[in-house]
Design a protein around this motif. Structure first.
Motif, mmCIF file in Angstrom:
data_model
loop_
_atom_site.group_PDB
_atom_site.id
_atom_site.type_symbol
_atom_site.label_atom_id
_atom_site.label_comp_id
_atom_site.label_asym_id
_atom_site.label_seq_id
_atom_site.Cartn_x
_atom_site.Cartn_y
_atom_site.Cartn_z
ATOM 1 N N GLY A 176 0.799 -1.222 0.000
ATOM 2 C CA GLY A 176 0.000 0.000 0.000
ATOM 3 C C GLY A 176 0.830 1.270 0.000
ATOM 4 N N SER A 177 2.177 1.153 0.197
ATOM 5 C CA SER A 177 3.051 2.330 0.198
ATOM 6 C C SER A 177 3.477 2.679 -1.219
ATOM 7 C CB SER A 177 4.288 2.067 1.063
ATOM 8 O OG SER A 177 3.919 1.781 2.379
ATOM 9 N N ASP A 178 3.966 3.914 -1.372
ATOM 10 C CA ASP A 178 4.428 4.374 -2.678
ATOM 11 C C ASP A 178 5.725 3.663 -3.052
ATOM 12 O OD1 ASP A 178 6.119 6.394 -4.409
ATOM 13 O OD2 ASP A 178 4.006 6.956 -4.661
ATOM 14 N N TYR A 179 5.735 2.980 -4.169
ATOM 15 C CA TYR A 179 6.901 2.173 -4.554
ATOM 16 C C TYR A 179 8.147 3.029 -4.725
ATOM 17 C CZ TYR A 179 10.181 -0.300 -7.555
ATOM 18 O OH TYR A 179 11.329 -0.840 -8.072
ATOM 19 N N LYS A 199 11.207 -5.000 -9.613
ATOM 20 C CA LYS A 199 9.831 -4.519 -9.716
ATOM 21 C C LYS A 199 9.048 -5.340 -10.731
ATOM 22 C CE LYS A 199 7.277 -0.356 -11.137
ATOM 23 N NZ LYS A 199 7.435 1.015 -11.683
ATOM 24 N N GLN A 200 7.830 -5.709 -10.371
ATOM 25 C CA GLN A 200 6.877 -6.332 -11.276
ATOM 26 C C GLN A 200 5.606 -5.498 -11.258
ATOM 27 O OE1 GLN A 200 6.320 -10.343 -10.000
ATOM 28 N NE2 GLN A 200 8.400 -10.997 -10.530
ATOM 29 N N GLU A 201 4.908 -5.432 -12.394
ATOM 30 C CA GLU A 201 3.715 -4.608 -12.480
ATOM 31 C C GLU A 201 2.483 -5.476 -12.666
ATOM 32 O OE1 GLU A 201 5.407 -0.413 -14.211
ATOM 33 O OE2 GLU A 201 4.574 -1.855 -15.651
ATOM 34 N N SER A 202 1.368 -5.008 -12.105
ATOM 35 C CA SER A 202 0.111 -5.732 -12.224
ATOM 36 C C SER A 202 -1.033 -4.744 -12.039
ATOM 37 C CB SER A 202 0.017 -6.843 -11.171
ATOM 38 O OG SER A 202 -1.232 -7.499 -11.250
ATOM 39 N N LYS A 217 1.336 2.134 -6.257
ATOM 40 C CA LYS A 217 1.395 1.591 -4.900
ATOM 41 C C LYS A 217 1.772 0.110 -4.937
ATOM 42 C CE LYS A 217 -0.137 5.470 -3.155
ATOM 43 N NZ LYS A 217 0.731 6.352 -2.331
ATOM 44 N N ILE A 218 2.388 -0.352 -3.826
ATOM 45 C CA ILE A 218 2.860 -1.737 -3.742
ATOM 46 C C ILE A 218 1.678 -2.666 -3.422
ATOM 47 C CG2 ILE A 218 4.343 -3.328 -2.474
ATOM 48 C CD1 ILE A 218 6.247 -0.972 -2.012
ATOM 49 N N ILE A 219 1.508 -3.703 -4.269
ATOM 50 C CA ILE A 219 0.453 -4.698 -4.061
ATOM 51 C C ILE A 219 0.959 -5.847 -3.204
ATOM 52 C CG2 ILE A 219 -1.098 -6.330 -5.219
ATOM 53 C CD1 ILE A 219 -0.947 -4.555 -7.693
ATOM 54 N N GLU A 220 2.204 -6.266 -3.441
ATOM 55 C CA GLU A 220 2.725 -7.474 -2.787
ATOM 56 C C GLU A 220 4.239 -7.361 -2.659
ATOM 57 O OE1 GLU A 220 2.253 -11.092 -5.034
ATOM 58 O OE2 GLU A 220 1.582 -12.184 -3.254
ATOM 59 N N GLN A 221 4.833 -7.992 -1.621
ATOM 60 C CA GLN A 221 6.276 -8.019 -1.436
ATOM 61 C C GLN A 221 6.730 -9.463 -1.253
ATOM 62 O OE1 GLN A 221 6.143 -5.360 1.978
ATOM 63 N NE2 GLN A 221 6.737 -7.049 3.342
ATOM 64 N N VAL A 243 3.851 -4.010 -8.238
ATOM 65 C CA VAL A 243 3.380 -2.635 -8.174
ATOM 66 C C VAL A 243 2.133 -2.479 -9.042
ATOM 67 C CG1 VAL A 243 4.008 -0.216 -8.515
ATOM 68 C CG2 VAL A 243 5.734 -1.860 -7.794
ATOM 69 N N SER A 244 1.153 -1.773 -8.533
ATOM 70 C CA SER A 244 -0.111 -1.575 -9.249
ATOM 71 C C SER A 244 0.056 -0.610 -10.418
ATOM 72 C CB SER A 244 -1.166 -1.023 -8.289
ATOM 73 O OG SER A 244 -2.345 -0.671 -8.992
#
Length: 644
Positions: free
Chosen positions: A468-471, A487-490, A499-503, A522-523
């Motif tokens: 949920g934080s700013d990547y 970084k991966q995008e989705s 924003k970060i979806i998953e780590q 990252v969303s």
């Protein structure tokens, strides 16, 4: 540092006690020896200042060499995250400055008792060739039992050293600075004695003798202005007690006490009734008498005792015998020098001078006894020193060696290996020695234990939750700490773009930042759907099928339109080819075909009936034809939509 910070797996920070120009001071708990200690750590912004590092190290060396009941003891030294630290005895109480403010007026006997403790500690430092140079009430600690402890040897220096302060460089607190220091002169034991005189004045009056708008103004008064009278502040102060202040703060060093011990001896009798009629002390250099030739022995005596033996001075005791007369009388009766000195409250040296000047022969019965004792002490000291030297070795440098190699080197010089503890290190490899205690270069007795502190590698920290934080912000922060970031995008309908979806690492995992790679998903924002062009070719059913497939909300309405076939789309609220998200509502207008008009006719019923029948038939045929055509077109459109 924050409370509960653990230094070298041993010292746990409890709270801050304050700070100064080059260090912060904390109350800490020594988990190894189970005691509270004072933890003094160099400020982070000073750790690269070579001069400050040198002074900080000098304090450790100076204080370590001093072992005295009235001097704060240094327990340990070390380095943490690039900053030097000292571990010292913790004194639970307050400093002399606060003690004066809280207890003023202080009984004279208590003032004397406190000063005697301070003088004892200062003399111990001077005996070790160490000049404090910053004696002030803030550096004098007092516990609940009124025991005094001197601290802060940060600018102390050996009597013959010029490493810290060169000529014309003033270091110290200006309100306690001796006149020679204000002129850039080299500090001496007499400089410490001057500061002690100022402190005694402050204890009796609750104020410093000189104030000014600037430090320079105060320093100038120390150099030129007459010392204010403590008795002007409080006439009840005995003159003998004020004389101790006046002699200690004489402008010329040669007019002051020759040592802290000499000042202590004078102070011990300052409250004696036998000194109740004592005259105000006047330094030899400040007298306004006509020039007189004074014997050298008399000058030396006055410098040592503060009492003149000049027989030409007027005798103010007309009815009572003078001190000199009493000494002569006892001398004629062959009393011992020490006994006479005690009876007249003077030093033995003064008694000898009086007897010599009056031609009285005396036997110094203790002379040869003291000479013999002196020779015995010298001989014993030589033997002790030789034995001491033969049993002392230098602690070897074992830093960055493996634990096994370090232990072998320690044993090789005759020392033993004590405890082995671990600590994290950014520079020393895991398993290698970070440092030893005592540290390398210090002397130790053969057989003494040397403790080793071994590196456990880089410190591991909790990773943390960044969902949920700013990547961009998080990636920059973690890379600065040594992390490797991918970084991966989705797309996501619930998490905003960027924003970060998953780590890839659990928030509670302990990791080493310098050897950890973390992947963030990252969303890219909500899913985008391309709207087809439905006009003129799609039916309501075809539009609804498309909307169901992509979970799009569609609202339909109808209207008559002669240009668009009935049941087909006339218009859409979002142009074909545009991208939308699932939260957008699409408005579709469906054609009802042309609107039929009603005809009024004046013809007969038969004509009307015939025409109506004909029209109905045509309509039926047209309807049949349209139905077939519509069916074919609908089928064609559905195939076309499915294909697209």
């Amino acid at each position: 540092m924050l409370p509960d910070t653990l230094i070298d797996n041993r010292y746990k920070i409890i709270k801050s006690l304050g700070g100064g120009g080059m260090a912060n001071v904390y109350l800490a708990f020594d988990q190894f020896l189970k005691r509270q200690v004072t933890f003094k750590m160099m400020r982070l912004d000073m750790k690269d200042d070579a001069d400050v590092v040198k002074r900080f190290h000098h304090e450790a060396v100076a204080a370590t060499e001093l072992v005295h009941d009235n001097i704060v003891q240094i327990y340990d030294t070390g380095e943490y995250e690039g900053s030097q630290y000292l571990v010292m005895e913790y004194v639970e109480g307050t400093d002399l400055k606060s003690f004066i403010a809280d207890h003023f007026p202080i009984p004279y006997q208590q003032v004397v008792d406190i000063m005697l403790q301070i003088l004892s500690a200062v003399q111990a430092a001077h005996n070790a060739n160490i000049i404090h140079r910053d004696l002030k009430p803030q550096n004098i600690l007092i516990n609940d039992q009124t025991q005094v402890k001197i601290t802060d040897f940060g600018i102390a220096v050996a009597k013959d050293s010029k490493n810290i302060t060169q000529t014309h460089t003033v270091i110290g607190s200006v309100h306690y600075l001796s006149p020679e220091q204000t002129r850039g002169g080299v500090a001496s034991p007499k400089s410490d004695i001057y500061a002690l005189g100022v402190m005694l004045y402050e204890m009796l009056t609750k104020q410093v003798p000189f104030e000014g708008d600037t430090a320079v103004a105060v320093a100038l008064k120390h150099a030129t202005a007459e010392m204010p009278s403590a008795r002007d502040f409080d006439p009840r102060i005995p003159q003998a007690l004020e004389n101790v202040i006046l002699k200690a703060t004489s402008k010329r060093p040669q007019d002051r006490y020759i040592s802290a011990t000499s000042m202590s001896d004078d102070l011990k009798t300052a409250l004696s009734p036998r000194r109740s009629n004592e005259e105000r002390f006047t330094p030899m250099s400040e007298t306004n008498d006509d020039t007189r030739i004074i014997p050298m022995a008399q000058i030396q005596d006055q410098l040592k005792t503060g009492v003149s033996s000049d027989k030409n001075l007027p005798d103010e005791t007309s009815s009572e015998p003078s001190v000199q007369d009493i000494i002569v009388e006892y001398g004629k009766k062959d009393y011992a020098i020490k006994d006479i000195a005690n009876m007249v409250d003077r030093t033995p040296n003064y008694v000898r001078h009086v007897l010599r000047d009056n031609g009285i022969k005396f036997r110094d019965r203790s002379k040869w006894r003291w000479v013999l004792l002196f020779l015995l002490i010298i001989g014993a000291a030589v033997m002790i020193f030789l034995n001491y030297q033969s049993s002392r070795v230098s602690v070897p440098d074992v830093r960055n060696l493996t634990q096994n190699n370090a232990e072998n080197r320690i044993k090789k010089v005759g020392l033993t290996v004590g405890s082995v503890s671990s600590t994290t290190s950014k520079t020393i490899a895991k398993g290698n020695v970070v440092r030893s205690t005592p540290k390398n270069g210090l002397e130790a007795k053969k057989g003494d234990a040397v403790n080793l502190i071994v590196s456990s590698g880089h410190a591991k920290v909790r990773f943390g939750d960044y969902v949920g934080s700013d990547y961009a912000v998080i990636a920059a922060q973690l890379r600065a700490q040594g992390y490797s970031i991918t970084k991966q995008e989705s797309a996501s309908d619930s998490i905003a773009e960027g924003k970060i979806i998953e780590q890839s690492i659990d928030a509670n995992d302990k990791v080493d930042p310098t050897s950890t790679n973390v992947s963030f998903t990252v969303s890219t924002g909500a899913v985008k759907i391309v709207v087809p062009d439905f006009t003129d070719k799609s039916t309501q059913e075809q539009v609804q099928n498309w909307a169901n497939r992509y979970d799009i909300v569609v609202n339909f309405n109808t209207q008559y339109d002669s240009k668009t076939k009935k049941g087909r789309v006339i218009s859409q609220s979002i142009r074909g080819g545009s991208s939308i998200t699932k939260d957008i509502v699409l408005l579709i207008t469906i054609s009802q075909g042309p609107q039929e008009s009603s005809k009024s006719s004046d013809s007969g019923d038969s004509d009307s009936s015939s025409e109506s029948s004909s029209s109905s038939s045509k309509s039926s045929n047209d309807s049949s034809s349209d139905s077939n055509s519509s069916s074919n077109n609908d089928s064609s459109d559905e195939d076309s939509d499915s294909g697209s």
